[in-house]
Design a protein around this motif. Structure first.
Motif: not given
Length: 488
Positions: A168-169, A172, A323-325, A327, A330-331
């Motif tokens: 995931a990272a 981003v 990419g931000l989608c 994030l 990843a969290l």
């Protein structure tokens, strides 16, 4: 976990100075190094995904050429992981770590400078080879440094969280770099990080002796047959996406892989120091855990690829937006991994694995409903978080189970096996699910040539539905594992 069977500092492939390994500062530095290096390796599986449209446009690549930017890395990685894991046992973890990291860093620099598709693909393949040596060494460092059960559980939790979040990272980081610095920086970013890690490893990773005899004990016939066999298998799987599963370009390499892997088993039964002792492969827990890892790899690798294309090619997002989608995913993985680390000693690995992959299967099935007129908020966000949370919950227990009970001289081998399973699963998933998505899209376009977004969404949805099947298979496989593989 049978901690008595696992390596101690100063034994094969591990640190040679127990006093150094026991110092809190040194062990913290080793854990940070292992996690950072593993993060870099996993990051490069997905970091190029959101950059693919930009790379294809600048280098004038075909659809198949675009896919090979991903596949070349997977091919080099999966084909050499078993050999890379064994090298850590034979020449020492520090040498393997430094060699793999140096190759990975140099190849990243060369790939960023590549003027054309062929050189970029070649650099990605060398990156994969470097990663194949580096990745098992990171896990071996943890196994040989942290010998107390609670400390090892925490270290494995951190390593697994970093590994699971890397996908995931990568999306981003890839989106941000592609948008503001250009696609070449998805490769250049590894250069300063690799240089820092090399300098730190020279200081903090103790020298290790490896097995007696070093490379002289390396089973060269076994190494040659298994490396060639795995490479042929992954190549054949990848070729299925381009040529169709009944083409000679597919069944030829797959048939060669069957012959080579059969020869490998014959060699291992005869040599004095086998690359993979056959007794290891007969261990039910290890074999089952690695099959589960294959299914998880197939689901997760495919999801990053398919969702990245859906967000950009159907919803029209920029590389940064796409990419931000990723994030929240990843969290979600990090949060789930922390929970798994806290509770694995209390409930055991199996409940976390089965429960986590069941949640993931639900998330993937929900994601398969993506549509051309959907949005991130309504079609992606919640099921994506479910899929990643479930995988994060299962990642550390699965890795712990797959490496439990490894003998001192088999630490690198156990690491190599679990990483090989993950990469072969990823290659298989990308090829099969990517082919299904492409053929579904082509079939829809045959009847509705004007509605490209809807056809693409249908293809990606079908691929994600198969990812749900892979996740469900992982959950079912988890039921075959022992109830408890760790001590509280």
């Amino acid at each position: 976990m049978d901690t008595d069977a696992l390596p101690r500092p100063g034994t094969t492939g591990g640190p040679s100075a127990p006093a150094t390994a026991s110092a809190p500062r040194a062990t913290a530095a080793i854990l940070a190094l292992a996690c950072a290096a593993q993060f870099m390796v996993v990051l490069d599986v997905s970091i190029v995904n959101v950059a693919l449209p930009s790379i294809r446009a600048e280098l004038h690549l075909s659809s198949a050429g675009q896919q090979w930017i991903v596949n070349a890395y997977t091919l080099g990685f999966a084909g050499l992981l078993l050999l890379g894991g064994r090298l850590a046992d034979l020449v020492g973890t520090k040498r393997a770590f430094l060699t793999g990291l140096a190759a990975f860093t140099v190849a990243s620099f060369a790939g960023g400078l590549a003027p054309g598709g062929a050189l970029l693909v070649a650099a990605r393949a060398v990156q994969g080879v470097g990663g194949a040596v580096l990745a098992p060494a990171t896990l071996t460092l943890i196994m040989t440094t942290f010998t107390e059960p609670a400390a090892r559980t925490r270290a494995m939790g951190a390593w697994s969280a970093v590994m699971a979040a890397g996908g995931a990272a990568g999306a981003v980081v890839g989106g941000v770099l592609t948008q503001y610095a250009g696609w070449r920086w998805v490769l250049f970013v590894n250069v300063p990080l690799g240089a820092v890690l090399l300098a730190a490893a020279l200081v903090y990773v103790p020298a290790a002796t490896g097995g007696g005899g070093g490379l002289r004990r390396l089973d060269l016939p076994g190494a040659a047959t298994v490396t060639a066999g795995l490479t042929a298998l992954v190549y054949g799987i990848i070729a299925g996406e381009t040529h169709g599963w009944d083409a000679p370009a597919v069944w030829g390499p797959v048939a060669a892989a069957v012959v080579l892997l059969g020869a490998f088993l014959a060699v291992e039964a005869r040599v004095a120091h086998p690359l993979v002792p056959l007794a290891v492969l007969r261990r039910r827990t290890l074999a089952t855990a690695n099959l589960v890892v294959i299914a998880i790899g197939a689901a997760m690798f495919s999801m990053w690829f398919l969702l990245s294309l859906y967000l950009q090619q159907v919803l029209g997002y920029t590389a940064l937006q796409a990419g931000l989608c990723f994030l929240p995913g990843a969290l979600s993985i990090i949060a789930a991994s922390r929970l798994a680390t806290r509770y694995v000693g209390r409930v055991g690995a199996r409940p976390l694995l089965v429960g986590g992959m069941t949640v993931s299967a639900v998330g993937f099935a929900w994601l398969s409903q993506v549509s051309a007129d959907g949005s991130y908020a309504t079609d992606v966000a919640v099921p994506f978080v479910l899929a990643t949370f479930g995988t994060g919950l299962a990642a550390m227990p699965t890795t712990m189970t797959a490496t439990s009970g490894a003998a001192r001289e088999e630490a690198g081998l156990a690491s190599g096996l679990v990483n090989t399973s993950r990469q072969v699963g990823g290659a298989l998933g990308l090829a099969v699910l990517g082919t299904v998505a492409s053929r579904t899209t082509a079939a829809r376009l045959a009847g509705h040539a004007h509605d490209v977004p809807a056809a693409l969404a249908a293809g990606y949805g079908r691929g994600l539905l198969l990812a749900a099947v892979c996740a469900a298979c992982a959950a079912l496989g988890g039921l075959a594992l022992p109830r408890r593989t760790t001590k509280p």
